[in-house]
Enzyme design. Structure first.
Site, mmCIF file in Angstrom:
data_model
loop_
_atom_site.group_PDB
_atom_site.id
_atom_site.type_symbol
_atom_site.label_atom_id
_atom_site.label_comp_id
_atom_site.label_asym_id
_atom_site.label_seq_id
_atom_site.Cartn_x
_atom_site.Cartn_y
_atom_site.Cartn_z
ATOM 1 C CG ASP A 83 -2.209 1.030 1.106
ATOM 2 O OD1 ASP A 83 -2.392 1.410 -0.060
ATOM 3 O OD2 ASP A 83 -2.452 1.228 2.241
ATOM 4 C CG HIS A 84 -0.207 4.867 0.131
ATOM 5 N ND1 HIS A 84 -0.780 5.883 -0.822
ATOM 6 C CD2 HIS A 84 -1.696 4.487 0.785
ATOM 7 C CE1 HIS A 84 -2.100 6.182 -0.840
ATOM 8 N NE2 HIS A 84 -2.741 5.553 0.087
ATOM 9 C CE LYS A 111 -12.242 7.452 6.262
ATOM 10 N NZ LYS A 111 -10.694 7.488 5.948
ATOM 11 C CG HIS A 163 -6.268 4.594 -1.869
ATOM 12 N ND1 HIS A 163 -4.900 4.448 -1.178
ATOM 13 C CD2 HIS A 163 -6.527 4.055 -2.797
ATOM 14 C CE1 HIS A 163 -4.660 3.712 -2.003
ATOM 15 N NE2 HIS A 163 -5.316 3.214 -3.003
ATOM 16 N NE ARG A 173 -3.915 1.891 11.338
ATOM 17 C CZ ARG A 173 -2.939 2.747 11.076
ATOM 18 N NH1 ARG A 173 -2.719 3.807 11.816
ATOM 19 N NH2 ARG A 173 -2.185 2.560 9.864
#
Length: 323
Positions: free
Chosen positions: A83-84, A182, A208, A257
């Site tokens: 990822d990334h 967000k 994403h 998480r």
């Protein structure tokens, strides 16, 4: 079963009009919780590792944990995805370690430089049968060392980008952000861009910054000593609309998480005598399984694990890239 490639999994998702969740991991219990959800729902699965996760786990631990998952659950197609990734050298290390898919994120560069860097990665990875994801446009928020302001993906640029790079899938910016914070209110996403971009590129699209930040888990964290005021994510309904428009991969990191943190905080608060990691990591793993299984149902991934025979990297190299 060998690890699957992202191209094969997303091509199947595109045919079946569902999306495959791409779930970030940082430790064994997180991985087990996610894999158990895939086994319960019979879902194909994308496991993602960021550069931070690779540094934290040390590459060998992470790769061998994934291999253990494929041995324990040969019925589940599993992709191991970077990822990334930030440059070709990072990509090379992951390919050499056994990753079957990589993302190169040069979206913060000019369009021309993004094309150049991405094409360089595509040329390298495809010779090993490894899939490549890239990004056009930029997301907001912060994820590890990735900081950005929203710049929506231009559909005409997306068409050019795909033609000039040969990527297998494209991450698009439609107004989502990384991290738990967000939005300040109900999000307004540019989901109408998705079918237009898909029509022009004919590539599986990626979202994403798509964790939903479940409010019940947020309340659990804050009730038992956490401090996450006003965290807000992407509701499930816009994600489902995006799937209908051509999104085949949805990235989820913050949610798992939070799920583990909420469970552990509650146990520490209610049972302060506990000190055996198994007594709080075990329940955190179970909570993760429950939450991820719900995502798999919502993304319509459930039940598709047995739809196809997984190709090896050598088979993928021949079938997809003619090498």
């Amino acid at each position: 079963m060998p690890l699957a490639t992202l191209k094969q999994v997303l091509d199947e998702a595109k045919k079946g009009k569902y999306a495959v969740g791409a779930y970030n991991i940082n430790n064994m219990e997180q991985l087990q919780g996610i894999v158990n959800a895939a086994a319960q729902t019979k879902s194909p699965l994308i496991i993602q590792a960021s550069r931070g996760a690779i540094k934290y786990t040390e590459m060998n631990y992470l790769v061998h944990l994934i291999k253990a998952a494929t041995e324990l659950h040969p019925e589940i197609p599993i992709v191991l995805h970077l990822d990334h990734g930030d440059n070709l050298e990072t990509v090379k290390k992951c390919v050499e370690a056994g990753f079957t898919s990589v993302m190169i994120d040069a979206s913060h560069h000019s369009f021309e430089e993004n094309v150049r860097i991405t094409k360089e990665v595509v040329d390298y990875a495809h010779q090993f049968g490894v899939s490549v994801e890239a990004e056009l446009g930029t997301l907001g928020g912060v994820e590890e060392d990735i900081t950005g302001t929203v710049k929506l993906t231009d559909p005409d640029q997306a068409k050019l980008f795909v033609e000039q790079t040969g990527v297998d899938c494209l991450a698009v910016a439609i107004g989502t952000s990384h991290g738990a914070y967000k939005f300040k209110a109900e999000p307004v996403l540019a989901t109408d861009l998705i079918p237009t971009i898909y029509e022009k590129t004919q590539k599986p699209l990626v979202m994403h910054g798509s964790s939903s930040v479940p409010q019940d888990i947020l309340a659990q964290i804050n009730k038992f000593g956490g401090q996450m005021p006003a965290a807000q994510g992407v509701p499930i309904a816009p994600l489902q609309k995006a799937i209908e428009g051509g999104v085949a991969k949805i990235n989820v990191d913050t949610d798992s998480r939070m799920c583990m943190t909420g469970t552990i905080r509650q146990i520490f608060h209610e049972q302060p005598t506990k000190f055996d990691p198994r007594e709080y990591l075990g329940p955190a793993r179970e909570a993760t399984t429950k939450m991820i299984a719900e995502r798999m149902q919502a993304f319509k991934t459930a039940g598709h694990a047995g739809d196809y025979k997984v190709l090896s990297l050598e088979e993928a190299k021949k079938q997809y890239y003619g090498l």
